[in-house]
Motif scaffolding. Structure first.
Motif, PDB file in Angstrom:
ATOM      1  N   LYS A   1      50.011 -36.828 -91.549  1.00 18.42           N
ATOM      2  CA  LYS A   1      50.674 -36.984 -90.250  1.00 18.42           C
ATOM      3  C   LYS A   1      49.855 -36.331 -89.141  1.00 18.42           C
ATOM      4  O   LYS A   1      49.727 -36.883 -88.036  1.00 18.42           O
ATOM      5  CB  LYS A   1      52.080 -36.374 -90.315  1.00 18.42           C
ATOM      6  CG  LYS A   1      52.941 -36.651 -89.091  1.00 18.42           C
ATOM      7  CD  LYS A   1      54.362 -36.159 -89.313  1.00 18.42           C
ATOM      8  CE  LYS A   1      55.253 -36.502 -88.119  1.00 18.42           C
ATOM      9  NZ  LYS A   1      56.661 -36.060 -88.349  1.00 18.42           N
ATOM     10  N   LYS A   2      49.286 -35.168 -89.430  1.00 16.35           N
ATOM     11  CA  LYS A   2      48.442 -34.491 -88.436  1.00 16.35           C
ATOM     12  C   LYS A   2      47.201 -35.312 -88.139  1.00 16.35           C
ATOM     13  O   LYS A   2      46.755 -35.402 -86.985  1.00 16.35           O
ATOM     14  CB  LYS A   2      48.054 -33.105 -88.942  1.00 16.35           C
ATOM     15  CG  LYS A   2      49.206 -32.118 -89.016  1.00 16.35           C
ATOM     16  CD  LYS A   2      48.737 -30.779 -89.584  1.00 16.35           C
ATOM     17  CE  LYS A   2      49.889 -29.791 -89.702  1.00 16.35           C
ATOM     18  NZ  LYS A   2      49.447 -28.513 -90.312  1.00 16.35           N
ATOM     19  N   GLN A   3      46.632 -35.928 -89.175  1.00 17.11           N
ATOM     20  CA  GLN A   3      45.456 -36.775 -88.995  1.00 17.11           C
ATOM     21  C   GLN A   3      45.770 -37.950 -88.075  1.00 17.11           C
ATOM     22  O   GLN A   3      45.002 -38.269 -87.156  1.00 17.11           O
ATOM     23  CB  GLN A   3      44.969 -37.297 -90.349  1.00 17.11           C
ATOM     24  CG  GLN A   3      44.390 -36.247 -91.267  1.00 17.11           C
ATOM     25  CD  GLN A   3      42.908 -36.011 -91.001  1.00 17.11           C
ATOM     26  OE1 GLN A   3      42.299 -36.697 -90.180  1.00 17.11           O
ATOM     27  NE2 GLN A   3      42.337 -35.045 -91.690  1.00 17.11           N
ATOM     28  N   ILE A   4      46.900 -38.591 -88.308  1.00 18.68           N
ATOM     29  CA  ILE A   4      47.289 -39.742 -87.492  1.00 18.68           C
ATOM     30  C   ILE A   4      47.568 -39.310 -86.059  1.00 18.68           C
ATOM     31  O   ILE A   4      47.195 -39.988 -85.100  1.00 18.68           O
ATOM     32  CB  ILE A   4      48.522 -40.448 -88.096  1.00 18.68           C
ATOM     33  CG1 ILE A   4      48.195 -40.980 -89.492  1.00 18.68           C
ATOM     34  CG2 ILE A   4      48.985 -41.597 -87.193  1.00 18.68           C
ATOM     35  CD1 ILE A   4      49.397 -41.522 -90.241  1.00 18.68           C
ATOM     36  N   ASN A   5      48.214 -38.171 -85.909  1.00 16.01           N
ATOM     37  CA  ASN A   5      48.547 -37.672 -84.569  1.00 16.01           C
ATOM     38  C   ASN A   5      47.324 -37.224 -83.789  1.00 16.01           C
ATOM     39  O   ASN A   5      47.394 -37.031 -82.569  1.00 16.01           O
ATOM     40  CB  ASN A   5      49.541 -36.514 -84.677  1.00 16.01           C
ATOM     41  CG  ASN A   5      50.882 -36.850 -84.036  1.00 16.01           C
ATOM     42  OD1 ASN A   5      50.964 -37.708 -83.153  1.00 16.01           O
ATOM     43  ND2 ASN A   5      51.926 -36.180 -84.480  1.00 16.01           N
TER      44      ASN A   5
END
Length: 239
Positions: free
Chosen positions: A56-60
C-alpha cells in the motif's frame, strides 16, 4: 474438458512496464513467502498483513498520477487475506472511493447475491481491483494505466497466494492475463496465468457494474459462477 491456455504475455508486459515505469519495480529478490511451515496460520497472517501494508505504501508513493490526484482514497483490498479465492474487479467507483473498501452500493449488493448463489460470503474471500484509485467520472482505465498498476497487482496476487483467481471485467482481465480482446469471447473459460513461477487458475467473467447496465448478460455470469463452484468442489477448497 476445457483446454487450459497458459498465457505468457504477462511476462512481456512486465518487461515493457519496467522500461517505462522504472521507479515502481520491486526488488529482484523478493521475500520468499511460500515456504511457510504448516500450522503457522498466525505468523502467516501477520506476514501477509505486513506485506500488504508495505505494498500500500508503494502504491501511495506514485507521483504524477491523474488517478491518484483525483481520488479520495486508495482501495487496496479487503476480506480474508488467507482465503483461497481472490476476486479482482476493474477499479473503485464513487462509493468505494469514499469508503476505501471494495464493491459497495448497488454493485456490492449484486456481487453479494452472485456469490451467495454459489454459497460464498464476500467476507470469506479476498477482493481487490486492477486499478487502486477511482478513474475520473468512472471511465474505463486506459491501457497505460492498467500496465502501470499491473506491477502492483502481480505483487498483490503473490502476497495473497490464492488457489483460484476470479477476474471481473476487461480491465482485470487485461491486467492479469494480458488479454485485451472482448471479454465476451474470453469469459467462462478456465485459463492459467504464471506469476513468479507459480501457476494460478483464472476464471474471467463480467463485472457487476456491467451487469447492472446490461442485465440480459446475467445468465452468462451464472454459467461462470457454476464453473467456479465446480472448481472449488474439485479442489476441495473450504470457504
Amino acid at each position: 474438458m476445457t483446454k487450459k491456455v497458459i498465457n505468457q504475455k504477462g511476462k512481456f508486459d512486465e518487461e515493457l512496464i519496467n522500461t517505462i515505469e522504472p521507479n515502481f519495480v520491486f526488488k529482484d529478490k523478493p521475500i520468499n513467502r511460500f515456504n511457510i511451515i504448516e500450522n503457522s496460520n498466525d505468523s502467516n497472517q501477520t506476514n501477509k498483513a505486513e506485506l500488504l501494508e508495505e505494498l500500500k505504501k508503494q502504491i501511495n508513493s506514485i507521483e504524477n498520477c491523474n488517478l491518484k490526484d483525483n481520488s479520495q482514497n486508495l482501495v487496496l483490498g479487503d476480506g480474508n487475506i488467507n482465503s483461497s479465492i481472490m476476486l479482482i474487479g476493474e477499479a473503485p467507483g464513487i462509493e468505494e472511493d469514499k469508503s476505501g473498501t471494495t464493491f459497495k452500493g448497488e454493485v456490492g449488493d449484486l456481487l453479494n447475491k452472485m456469490l451467495l448463489a454459489i454459497k460464498i460470503k464476500k467476507q470469506n474471500i479476498y477482493c481487490s481491483y486492477a486499478i487502486n484509485f477511482r478513474p475520473p467520472e468512472d471511465r474505463k482505465p486506459t491501457t497505460q494505466e492498467i500496465k502501470r498498476y499491473s506491477v502492483f497487482l502481480r505483487e498483490h496476487i503473490s502476497i495473497i497466494n490464492p488457489k483460484i483467481i476470479i477476474l471481473m471485467g476487461s480491465s482485470a482481465m487485461e491486467a492479469v492475463t494480458g488479454i485485451n480482446s472482448k471479454i465476451s469471447s474470453e469469459r467462462g473459460k478456465w485459463k492459467e496465468t504464471i506469476l513468479k513461477n507459480k501457476t494460478y487458475p483464472v476464471m474471467i467473467s463480467f463485472n457487476p457494474s456491467y451487469l447492472i447496465r446490461f442485465p440480459e448478460n446475467k445468465k452468462y455470469s451464472w454459467e461462470d459462477l457454476k464453473k467456479i463452484k465446480q472448481k472449488i468442489d474439485e479442489m476441495k477448497i473450504i470457504i
